[in-house]
Scaffold this motif. Structure first.
Motif: not given
Lengths: 160, 501
Positions: A100, A104, A107-108, A114, A118, A122, A126, A129, B389-390, B392-393, B396-397
């Motif tokens: 993850l 992630t 992906t960012s 981005m 950040v 993020l 994530l 979480f 931008y905060l 869509f990651p 996806m996760a």
């Protein structure tokens, strides 16, 4: 020659899919008869229809003006389509937490807005979480650390 | 009376604390995805479906249903406040809702949408309770030919109601049907299109297909033009409509509810169609048609009631026949199958607690949604401005975790990539993703019933026309197709769908 790229493009995809399924059926599946349909009967009918519809769509597009659709988000496409594959390849050896974190983070950067900080925050947030909610809270059957990283994480996090 | 005892059974299920809690979570999530950009109820339900597998079937479906109708409420909020329908069936609401907001009547528009939706939801729940059981009873007599014809009718309606080109919609259904056949053949066990990969013999994972064509394709479309969302109304005040507003709302709400309840049952996009139909009707019968498009409360109250009623009655074919009216219902059917329930007319008798529990939970859910949406509107307004931008990651996760945890099968993720690519390419070339998903879910069923019907009839294809119910269904399908192909209707249809985009 003018042609509408939407129609020709969609039509070409349809013909491609139709040919793919059609040829796979012809060279490997028993078609049978209408009375005793074999595994290939339904697919061959459908792929034939799809090829016909695909060609019709292409013909409809020829001679029509193209419409402007804006530039393709190439970076986003490459990242978003690559990430599930990376996830699939790494999940068994690494476990959910490292995967993850990595996916992630990657992906960012599909967004041009981005920034590095950040993205780091993020992906860290994530990951924590998701593990708290999905693995510990809802009890999904996922290993937090896979066999490849476990020897290193065990002293810190214990056996997960 | 049967209805009373059934509804009280349903209420006893729906009011259990943990079901209420999950209904609330569903409504909250639904409102959230309705409000947030770039993710609709279809992708959300697909992603969260695997996560609900640990719950019992009723609880899981109650929560998923909550997401669906919750999104109808949330979608209207963005439509009114920023002129962007958060969810496709709210597109009509944006026309007059945004104009009302511009004139400082945002609060009243939101209240009209929420109260109208609540009324519609309550009525549609009763409609569902009244009509579903007799329909399920009738469906018990259905044999394979009837099921085949019914699915053909469903697919024809899906073509008729898809946006844009009929040709493309039909081709999309066939693409879906074909991909639905990947895996072991039901009768002979032959491996079809699996390349000898054992992980594929179980058929493609439909959650991957749904998230691919709805989720990934949607994110890519949003990345194409990333812009900040501008919220004009920072603070919403004056939520309570005046007596005059109430008087003007009443008629549209009632008519919208009636239209929505009827059209919602149709396959292929009932809620969206219902909203459009309601707007057209209100504009036509209004004494002040010139106000439409300039902030007429009728243009908000009617369509919002219609889409909420439609969202709920679209459960009727799913619960009674096991046939999905739209992609979300296709996912619900998937959820039932994963939970070990065979969708179809037997659900009412074999799983009454599930059937009546879902119906009763809708009423509870609608009440929660009014409370969630009106007093808490400030919170949703703030969420509107979360940068994409905060988001869509996280999407996806969640998608990757959800898909992997169904079978712990990495191939499901590769399927996601395949359908993300295919979905995005096709959407960019002007095709609708919904018919593809419907075809994908119906493919195996359609083939099974076709083959079984042909075996029973000893290869005589007229069996579909000699059995009365099947014949009627096919005739209706032919009429729908003929009407859609009529030149005048075709032109009108194109106009309507252009207006929507």
């Amino acid at each position: 020659m003018t042609f509408n790229r939407s129609d020709v493009g969609a039509g070409a995809i349809f013909v491609g899919i139709g040919l793919f399924f059609g040829l796979m059926t012809l060279y490997g599946l028993d078609i049978g008869t209408a009375r005793r349909m074999g595994p290939g009967y339904f697919p061959i009918v459908l792929s034939g229809l799809l090829v016909v519809f695909g060609i019709t769509t292409i013909l409809k597009g020829i001679g029509h003006e193209d419409v402007e659709r804006g530039p393709l988000p190439w970076r986003g496409i490459a990242i978003l389509l690559g990430v599930p594959v990376i996830f699939g390849l790494l999940i068994r050896p690494l476990g959910i937490a490292p995967v993850l974190l990595v996916t992630t983070f990657i992906t960012s950067f599909a967004s041009r807005r981005m920034s590095l900080i950040v993205a780091l925050l993020l992906s860290l947030g994530l990951t924590v979480f998701c593990i708290l909610v999905f693995v510990m809270g809802l009890g999904l059957p996922l290993r937090i650390f896979g066999p490849l990283v476990e020897p290193w994480t065990r002293p810190i996090f214990g056996v997960r | 009376m049967d209805l009373i005892s059934n509804l009280s059974l349903g209420l006893s299920i729906a009011l259990q604390p943990h079901n209420l809690a999950f209904c609330f979570v569903g409504c909250l999530l639904g409102t959230l995805v309705g409000v947030l950009p770039g993710i609709g109820p279809t992708a959300t339900i697909a992603m969260l479906l695997p996560i609900t597998l640990g719950l019992d079937p009723s609880t899981s479906l109650i929560m998923l249903a909550g997401i669906y109708y919750g999104a109808q409420y949330g979608g209207s909020t963005t439509a009114i406040l920023i002129n962007l329908p958060g969810e496709s069936s709210s597109a009509v609401t944006a026309i007059d809702g945004y104009q009302m907001a511009k004139r400082g009547r945002a609060g009243i528009a939101l209240a009209a949408a929420a109260l109208g939706s609540f009324f519609a939801g309550t009525v549609a729940t009763v409609v569902l309770a009244l009509f579903a059981p007799p329909l399920a009873k009738a469906a018990l007599k259905f044999g394979s030919p009837e099921y085949f014809s019914l699915m053909v009718l469903g697919l024809v309606c899906a073509i008729a109601l898809a946006h844009g080109s009929i040709l493309k919609a039909t081709a999309m259904i066939i693409v879906g049907l074909l991909f639905g056949l990947v895996g072991a053949d039901l009768y002979s066990g032959a491996q079809r299109f699996t390349f000898g990969i054992p992980e594929l013999s179980d058929e493609l994972n439909f959650v991957s297909v749904a998230v691919g064509v709805f989720g990934i394709a949607e994110i890519l479309r949003n990345l194409q033009n990333e812009t900040d969302r501008d919220v004009m109304v920072k603070k919403v005040t004056g939520l309570w409509p005046t007596r005059e507003d109430f008087r003007r709302m009443a008629g549209p709400v009632v008519r919208g509810t009636a239209l929505g309840s009827i059209l919602g049952v149709l396959p292929g996009g009932g809620a969206i169609l219902a909203a459009f139909a309601s707007y057209t009707v209100e504009k036509r019968i209004s004494r002040r048609p010139q106000e439409f498009g300039k902030g007429a409360i009728e243009g908000v109250a009617g369509p919002e009631s219609a889409n909420n009623a439609g969202a709920q009655t679209s459960f009727i074919p799913m619960l009674t026949l096991g046939i999905p009216a739209n992609p979300v219902m296709a996912l619900m059917i998937g959820a039932m199958i994963i939970q070990g329930i065979v969708p179809g007319p037997n659900v009412v008798n074999q799983n009454p607690e599930l059937f009546w529990g879902i119906i009763a939970s809708m009423w509870a859910g609608n009440l929660m949604l009014v409370l969630l949406n009106l007093p808490l509107i400030g919170l949703w307004v703030r969420l509107l401005t979360i940068p994409y931008y905060l988001l869509f990651p996280a999407i996806m996760a969640f998608a990757a975790i959800g898909i992997y945890s169904i079978n712990s099968n990495p191939y499901d993720l590769y399927t996601l990539t395949l359908f993300g690519a295919l979905g995005y390419a096709l959407v960019r070339f002007g095709c609708e993703p919904a018919p593809l998903l419907l075809g994908f879910v119906l493919g195996p069923m359609l083939e099974e019933h076709l083959r079984r019907a042909m075996i029973i009839s000893r290869g005589d294809p007229t069996v579909f026309l000699t059995r009365p119910i099947s014949a009627v269904l096919l005739v209706i399908a032919a009429i729908v197709l003929a009407v859609v192909l009529m030149p005048s209707v075709r032109r009108k249809r194109e106009e309507v769908f252009v207006e929507e985009d």
